[in-house]
Scaffold this active site. Structure first.
Site, mmCIF file in Angstrom:
data_model
loop_
_atom_site.group_PDB
_atom_site.id
_atom_site.type_symbol
_atom_site.label_atom_id
_atom_site.label_comp_id
_atom_site.label_asym_id
_atom_site.label_seq_id
_atom_site.Cartn_x
_atom_site.Cartn_y
_atom_site.Cartn_z
ATOM 1 N N PHE A 148 1.029 -1.902 0.044
ATOM 2 C CA PHE A 148 0.392 -0.074 -0.102
ATOM 3 C C PHE A 148 1.152 1.434 0.111
ATOM 4 C CE2 PHE A 148 -2.096 3.450 1.825
ATOM 5 C CZ PHE A 148 -3.449 3.583 1.119
ATOM 6 N N ASP A 233 9.557 3.292 1.813
ATOM 7 C CA ASP A 233 8.224 3.923 2.152
ATOM 8 C C ASP A 233 8.098 3.488 3.755
ATOM 9 O OD1 ASP A 233 6.039 4.738 2.669
ATOM 10 O OD2 ASP A 233 5.116 4.012 1.306
ATOM 11 N N LYS A 262 2.638 11.070 7.142
ATOM 12 C CA LYS A 262 1.843 11.129 8.283
ATOM 13 C C LYS A 262 2.254 11.654 9.205
ATOM 14 C CE LYS A 262 -0.830 7.109 6.324
ATOM 15 N NZ LYS A 262 -0.571 6.511 5.766
HETATM 16 C C1 LIG Z 1 -0.981 6.010 4.198
HETATM 17 C C2 LIG Z 1 0.445 5.491 3.190
HETATM 18 C C3 LIG Z 1 0.842 6.101 2.531
HETATM 19 C C4 LIG Z 1 -0.377 7.403 1.901
HETATM 20 O O1 LIG Z 1 -0.369 8.300 2.509
HETATM 21 P P1 LIG Z 1 -1.449 9.692 2.117
HETATM 22 O O2 LIG Z 1 -0.471 10.283 2.849
HETATM 23 O O3 LIG Z 1 -2.631 8.853 2.385
HETATM 24 O O4 LIG Z 1 -1.346 9.862 0.532
HETATM 25 C C5 LIG Z 1 1.712 5.556 1.535
HETATM 26 N N1 LIG Z 1 1.747 4.757 2.045
HETATM 27 C C6 LIG Z 1 1.987 4.204 3.206
HETATM 28 C C7 LIG Z 1 3.312 2.824 3.610
HETATM 29 C C8 LIG Z 1 0.446 4.747 3.834
HETATM 30 O O5 LIG Z 1 0.597 3.998 5.125
#
Ligand SMILES: *Cc1c(COP(=O)(O)O)cnc(C)c1O
Length: 407
Positions: A148, A233, A262
């Site tokens: 994700f 990520d 985040k």
């Molecule tokens: C939440 C998330 C994203 C996307 O972040 P947004 O601020 O919602 O665009 C990308 N990668 C990971 C691992 C995430 O948990």
């Protein structure tokens, strides 16, 4: 429902209005939150809940952390937005502190996580053509099944979740997906045209999937040997959640590129960043990438304070210690309504025995007992409290889960 009719009507009225005027891209739990402080939120009827989701780890420091509110309030008195057409007096301080936290040279500030991922992909492609010498438009990025990385059109194209992907094509080419946790599969997918390997060190949305120990170190070695960038990520796994600053730290792995988001915004506003050394991030030249809001002084003021909160290592140690405690307590539930538990720091995926109900049903029953969690992929609930939670509060929350599972 035992709430008085008048108050009950209040909640229902808000939910009905949302149904009418907000696109149905979420299916929220039936609670209308009005206030928050630390690990607790209060709904419109005055009922308190312990927040075990933390906005998917965007609230690692809890709701309205005093130091973060102070940084925001100070900055609100000065200036909030300049655009990058000018310099502002906050961005350099934020960038140097964040670069230091990551042990890297450069920061490219964006806003949302998906933008950081998109930026990381652009940087990797430009690096492949300009530095590695990959033929134009041939660059590929290796990703992991179950990933994700956000909701934009390019990103959902390399998701294998039908809900995220179906009917949003045509999908961008240039991505190859292999099983998560299998370093040999990554090596087999690498060709001379591979620009990068993009992975979550722990897959959050997939249900807090922790790869076998040694996976990250092996991927690091494979990337180095093949002249391929390792992009981590850490948008959900980073910034203290797992009891270290980054989930990569669990294997002493340093990726070429960190993607952060985040919690970087302190739960106050969206702040994301790509962090890497100059030989990688330096490939981007003026005019090739940007964002109207990225690096704005308000975001930079909050982001700097977030880094300062992490620099002492205190929250990371707290998450590590409380995480061990959480692991022990959740472990006791296996075989009692829980089929499996995966824990990394203050982050847990709890697989619910279908005999007890779905993840959603457990979340609804926990809601009625004053605990907020979110289900993912049907049978899993994710537990990710603010890192400022107390041991007694954590114990209380796990006790509510035990009671709910006992039916
Ligand atoms: C939440 C998330 C994203 C996307 O972040 P947004 O601020 O919602 O665009 C990308 N990668 C990971 C691992 C995430 O948990």
């Amino acid at each position: 429902m035992s709430a008085t009719p008048a108050l009950y009507t209040g909640t229902i009225r808000v939910i009905d209005a949302e149904e009418l005027h907000v696109a149905h891209n979420y299916h929220p739990l039936a609670v209308v939150i009005a206030k928050g402080e630390g690990v607790w939120v209060t709904d419109v009827e005055g009922k308190r809940y312990l927040d075990l989701l933390s906005a998917y780890s965007a609230l690692n420091f809890g709701h309205r952390h005093p130091a973060l509110l102070e940084a925001v309030n100070e900055q609100l008195e000065r200036i909030t937005l300049t655009s990058r057409a000018y310099h502002n007096d906050k961005l350099a301080g934020f960038a140097s502190a964040l670069a230091r936290l990551c042990g890297k040279d450069l920061v490219l500030p964006m806003n949302t996580g998906a933008e950081a991922v998109e930026t990381g992909i652009k940087v990797a492609r430009a690096w492949a053509y300009r530095v590695k010498g990959v033929p134009q438009d041939a660059a590929t990025v290796v990703v992991a099944n179950g990933n994700f990385h956000g909701r934009t059109t390019t990103i959902v194209g390399f998701s294998d979740d039908p809900q995220a992907r179906d009917d949003f094509g045509p999908y961008a080419p240039g991505f190859v997906s292999v099983p998560f946790g299998d370093a040999a599969a990554i090596e087999a997918a690498i060709t001379p045209d591979t620009a990068a390997v993009l992975i979550e060190p722990i897959q959050g949305e997939a249900g807090v999937i922790v790869p076998p120990h040694g996976y990250l170190a092996a991927v690091r070695e494979i990337c180095t040997r093949n002249n391929v960038l390792l992009i981590a990520d850490e948008i959900q796994s980073g910034l203290g959640r797992v009891g270290e600053t980054f989930a990569c730290d669990r294997e002493d792995v340093v990726p070429d590129v960190y993607l952060l988001g985040k919690a970087l915004g302190g739960g106050i506003l969206p702040v994301s960043a790509v962090v890497a050394d100059a030989d990688v991030l330096g490939v981007i030249r003026p005019g090739e990438h940007g964002s109207t809001f990225g690096g704005n002084p308000l975001a930079a003021a909050v982001g700097l304070r977030v880094v300062e909160l992490l620099e002492t290592g205190e929250l990371q140690r707290r998450a590590a210690a409380l995480g061990l405690h959480l692991e022990e307590r959740l472990g006791e539930l296996v075989g009692h309504g829980v089929t499996a538990v995966r824990v990394a720091g203050l982050w847990a995926g709890v697989d619910i025995d279908p005999a007890v109900g779905t993840g959603r049903q457990v979340a609804e029953r926990l809601l009625a007992r004053g605990v907020l969690v979110k289900d993912t992929h049907g049978q899993t609930i994710r537990i990710a409290p603010p890192l400022v939670i107390r041991a007694t509060e954590l114990d209380w929350a796990v006790e509510q889960l035990r009671v709910v599972l006992a039916g």
